[in-house]
Design an enzyme around this catalytic site. Structure first.
Site, PDB file in Angstrom:
ATOM      1  N   SER A 100      -1.748  -2.134  -6.456  1.00  0.00           N
ATOM      2  CA  SER A 100      -2.474  -2.306  -5.193  1.00  0.00           C
ATOM      3  C   SER A 100      -3.114  -3.684  -5.218  1.00  0.00           C
ATOM      4  O   SER A 100      -3.572  -4.140  -6.278  1.00  0.00           O
ATOM      5  CB  SER A 100      -3.575  -1.248  -5.095  1.00  0.00           C
ATOM      6  OG  SER A 100      -4.541  -1.630  -4.137  1.00  0.00           O
ATOM      7  N   SER A 101      -3.170  -4.329  -4.063  1.00  0.00           N
ATOM      8  CA  SER A 101      -3.828  -5.645  -4.002  1.00  0.00           C
ATOM      9  C   SER A 101      -5.294  -5.496  -4.399  1.00  0.00           C
ATOM     10  O   SER A 101      -5.906  -6.416  -4.930  1.00  0.00           O
ATOM     11  CB  SER A 101      -3.724  -6.223  -2.595  1.00  0.00           C
ATOM     12  OG  SER A 101      -2.376  -6.238  -2.192  1.00  0.00           O
ATOM     13  N   ARG A 102      -5.879  -4.334  -4.152  1.00  0.00           N
ATOM     14  CA  ARG A 102      -7.303  -4.125  -4.462  1.00  0.00           C
ATOM     15  C   ARG A 102      -7.572  -4.009  -5.958  1.00  0.00           C
ATOM     16  O   ARG A 102      -8.726  -4.096  -6.376  1.00  0.00           O
ATOM     17  CB  ARG A 102      -7.836  -2.899  -3.729  1.00  0.00           C
ATOM     18  CG  ARG A 102      -7.973  -3.117  -2.232  1.00  0.00           C
ATOM     19  CD  ARG A 102      -8.707  -1.979  -1.552  1.00  0.00           C
ATOM     20  NE  ARG A 102      -9.078  -2.315  -0.187  1.00  0.00           N
ATOM     21  CZ  ARG A 102      -8.402  -1.935   0.905  1.00  0.00           C
ATOM     22  NH1 ARG A 102      -7.317  -1.200   0.792  1.00  0.00           N
ATOM     23  NH2 ARG A 102      -8.820  -2.289   2.108  1.00  0.00           N
ATOM     24  N   LYS A 140       2.558   4.946  -1.713  1.00  0.00           N
ATOM     25  CA  LYS A 140       1.171   5.025  -2.187  1.00  0.00           C
ATOM     26  C   LYS A 140       0.239   5.405  -1.031  1.00  0.00           C
ATOM     27  O   LYS A 140      -0.728   6.129  -1.213  1.00  0.00           O
ATOM     28  CB  LYS A 140       0.718   3.701  -2.808  1.00  0.00           C
ATOM     29  CG  LYS A 140      -0.673   3.836  -3.422  1.00  0.00           C
ATOM     30  CD  LYS A 140      -1.098   2.622  -4.149  1.00  0.00           C
ATOM     31  CE  LYS A 140      -1.613   1.550  -3.242  1.00  0.00           C
ATOM     32  NZ  LYS A 140      -2.939   1.825  -2.664  1.00  0.00           N
ATOM     33  N   TYR A 167      -1.140 -10.792  -0.367  1.00  0.00           N
ATOM     34  CA  TYR A 167      -1.515 -10.690  -1.782  1.00  0.00           C
ATOM     35  C   TYR A 167      -0.484  -9.792  -2.468  1.00  0.00           C
ATOM     36  O   TYR A 167      -0.796  -8.742  -3.041  1.00  0.00           O
ATOM     37  CB  TYR A 167      -2.953 -10.188  -1.971  1.00  0.00           C
ATOM     38  CG  TYR A 167      -3.531 -10.749  -3.239  1.00  0.00           C
ATOM     39  CD1 TYR A 167      -3.879 -12.097  -3.305  1.00  0.00           C
ATOM     40  CD2 TYR A 167      -3.675  -9.975  -4.386  1.00  0.00           C
ATOM     41  CE1 TYR A 167      -4.353 -12.645  -4.486  1.00  0.00           C
ATOM     42  CE2 TYR A 167      -4.148 -10.527  -5.564  1.00  0.00           C
ATOM     43  CZ  TYR A 167      -4.486 -11.854  -5.596  1.00  0.00           C
ATOM     44  OH  TYR A 167      -4.944 -12.408  -6.768  1.00  0.00           O
ATOM     45  N   HIS A 189       5.193  -4.470  -3.385  1.00  0.00           N
ATOM     46  CA  HIS A 189       5.712  -5.024  -2.129  1.00  0.00           C
ATOM     47  C   HIS A 189       7.145  -5.525  -2.312  1.00  0.00           C
ATOM     48  O   HIS A 189       7.995  -5.341  -1.446  1.00  0.00           O
ATOM     49  CB  HIS A 189       4.858  -6.215  -1.670  1.00  0.00           C
ATOM     50  CG  HIS A 189       3.457  -5.879  -1.306  1.00  0.00           C
ATOM     51  ND1 HIS A 189       2.373  -6.294  -2.038  1.00  0.00           N
ATOM     52  CD2 HIS A 189       2.957  -5.159  -0.268  1.00  0.00           C
ATOM     53  CE1 HIS A 189       1.262  -5.862  -1.465  1.00  0.00           C
ATOM     54  NE2 HIS A 189       1.578  -5.172  -0.394  1.00  0.00           N
ATOM     55  N   MET A 201      -0.213  -6.710   4.127  1.00  0.00           N
ATOM     56  CA  MET A 201      -1.441  -7.483   4.344  1.00  0.00           C
ATOM     57  C   MET A 201      -1.503  -8.617   3.316  1.00  0.00           C
ATOM     58  O   MET A 201      -2.576  -9.183   3.078  1.00  0.00           O
ATOM     59  CB  MET A 201      -2.664  -6.580   4.238  1.00  0.00           C
ATOM     60  CG  MET A 201      -2.649  -5.479   5.312  1.00  0.00           C
ATOM     61  SD  MET A 201      -4.271  -4.916   5.788  1.00  0.00           S
ATOM     62  CE  MET A 201      -4.844  -4.219   4.273  1.00  0.00           C
ATOM     63  N   GLN A 219      -8.212  -2.334  11.055  1.00  0.00           N
ATOM     64  CA  GLN A 219      -8.135  -1.147  10.181  1.00  0.00           C
ATOM     65  C   GLN A 219      -9.229  -1.119   9.126  1.00  0.00           C
ATOM     66  O   GLN A 219      -9.209  -0.268   8.245  1.00  0.00           O
ATOM     67  CB  GLN A 219      -6.741  -1.018   9.575  1.00  0.00           C
ATOM     68  CG  GLN A 219      -6.359  -2.057   8.544  1.00  0.00           C
ATOM     69  CD  GLN A 219      -4.893  -1.948   8.162  1.00  0.00           C
ATOM     70  OE1 GLN A 219      -4.015  -2.325   8.918  1.00  0.00           O
ATOM     71  NE2 GLN A 219      -4.607  -1.439   6.974  1.00  0.00           N
ATOM     72  N   GLY A 250       5.260   1.849   1.780  1.00  0.00           N
ATOM     73  CA  GLY A 250       5.094   2.348   0.413  1.00  0.00           C
ATOM     74  C   GLY A 250       4.536   3.771   0.405  1.00  0.00           C
ATOM     75  O   GLY A 250       3.673   4.124   1.227  1.00  0.00           O
TER      76      GLY A 250
HETATM   77  O1  PAF Z   1      -0.148  -0.718   4.147  1.00  0.00           O
HETATM   78  C1  PAF Z   1      -0.557  -1.823   4.577  1.00  0.00           C
HETATM   79  O2  PAF Z   1      -0.513  -2.846   3.895  1.00  0.00           O
HETATM   80  C2  PAF Z   1      -1.123  -1.903   5.988  1.00  0.00           C
HETATM   81  O3  PAF Z   1      -1.820  -0.763   6.321  1.00  0.00           O
HETATM   82  C3  PAF Z   1      -0.055  -2.240   7.042  1.00  0.00           C
HETATM   83  C4  PAF Z   1       0.986  -1.139   7.154  1.00  0.00           C
HETATM   84  C5  PAF Z   1       0.612  -3.549   6.716  1.00  0.00           C
HETATM   85  C6  PAF Z   1      -0.723  -2.376   8.413  1.00  0.00           C
HETATM   86  O4  PAF Z   1      -1.665  -3.381   8.412  1.00  0.00           O
END
Ligand code: PAF
Length: 299
Positions: A203-205, A167, A43, A48, A41, A75, A165
């Site tokens: 995590s991006s968050r 995580k 960021y 990643h 997603m 999601q 990942g």
């Molecule tokens: O893990 C994520 O970043 C998301 O859930 C994914 C797998 C890219 C689906 O949007």
């Protein structure tokens, strides 16, 4: 003054159209090119990039590595952070070029989820067992969004291997199950979680955390360590209820932390266990202020 540094020309294709991506995927398939895929997603962070490196290793130097960046609205629940989820495409492009990604796929919402009144998007992929607990209980529509978008991305990119990942342990397990159940011709690889020096999972968050919250956020990793220690000190196992109480007490002694869930389960079936032993998987979700973080580990 001219610089003596060599100029690196890192060519990376950027594709935003689904038909164009599918044409390329078909061509690679015809030519027998191996494709490693990392859905994200955006960021992007070191976690990643480690998935990209894994995809490269598997696809080989003659293969192609594709990364997708798509903040998938399906999601996120109605009161979640979809609109404020961090985005920085220019920075992500640079990171992907440096990581020698061959193709960055950045589809638009209109293409992924068409909204025309005559032919609106109306098909979702739902996993019905593994997605009922933990993240699925706290975020009831989350996994429906994940499985739908991942199925779509796999259909569009047609990779040989897709890397996720660890995580997001439950997500990875559900995706494996979906791939098996729907006979999607892809190998799913799950790569280890990358952590900050104090143990906080990348995590991006994490970007949402204030400096005080960031200091407090390693409580997730500390609680995993405490559970590991308890497990190792009790060869016959410890009751999951007792372990949960201890973990909750540790976390909620922090001023900004609130437990969403702490779970102990079998890593294959995701069934909760009554007795925690070596090899039991632990997962937790904790609010640090307003930021919800997750983590997990084998004990
Ligand atoms: O893990 C994520 O970043 C998301 O859930 C994914 C797998 C890219 C689906 O949007």
């Amino acid at each position: 003054m001219s610089s003596s540094r060599p100029v690196l020309f890192l060519f990376m294709r950027i594709v935003t159209s689904i038909p164009q991506m599918q044409r390329l995927a078909k061509r690679w398939q015809r030519e027998g090119v191996s494709v490693g895929f990392v859905p994200t997603m955006g960021y992007l962070h070191r976690g990643h990039i480690s998935l990209v490196e894994r995809a490269r290793k598997i696809a080989g130097s003659k293969g192609k590595v594709v990364v997708s960046i798509y903040v998938n609205p399906a999601q996120f629940g109605p009161n979640e952070d979809f609109s404020k989820y961090p985005r920085d495409l220019e920075r992500d492009k640079k990171l992907c070029r440096t990581a020698k990604v061959d193709l960055l796929f950045v589809p638009s919402n209109d293409e992924m989820y068409p909204t025309s009144p005559e032919q609106p998007f109306s098909t979702f992929v739902v996993e019905e067992t593994l997605s009922k607990t933990m993240e699925g209980e706290s975020r009831p529509t989350h996994f429906r969004g994940v499985t739908t978008v991942v199925a779509k991305l796999l259909n569009i990119v047609g990779p040989n291997v897709a890397v996720f990942g660890a995580k997001d342990f439950q997500q990875a397990t559900i995706i494996r199950r979906m791939v098996r159940d729907l006979n999607i011709p892809v190998r799913v690889v799950v790569a280890p979680t990358k952590r900050e020096p104090d143990g906080l999972a990348l995590s991006s968050r994490n970007k949402y955390l204030s400096p005080d919250e960031r200091r407090e956020a390693n409580i997730l990793w500390k609680s995993v360590q405490m559970a590991r220690q308890m497990t190792h000190l009790s060869p016959n196992g410890t009751s999951a209820a007792k372990m949960e109480t201890r973990v909750r007490r540790l976390i909620e002694a922090q001023p900004a932390s609130r437990v969403d869930y702490v779970a102990f389960f079998d890593p294959e079936s995701i069934h909760p266990v009554r007795v925690v032993k070596r090899g039991t998987q632990m997962a937790l979700a904790v609010f640090i202020g307003r930021t919800r973080l997750i983590d997990n580990a084998a004990l």
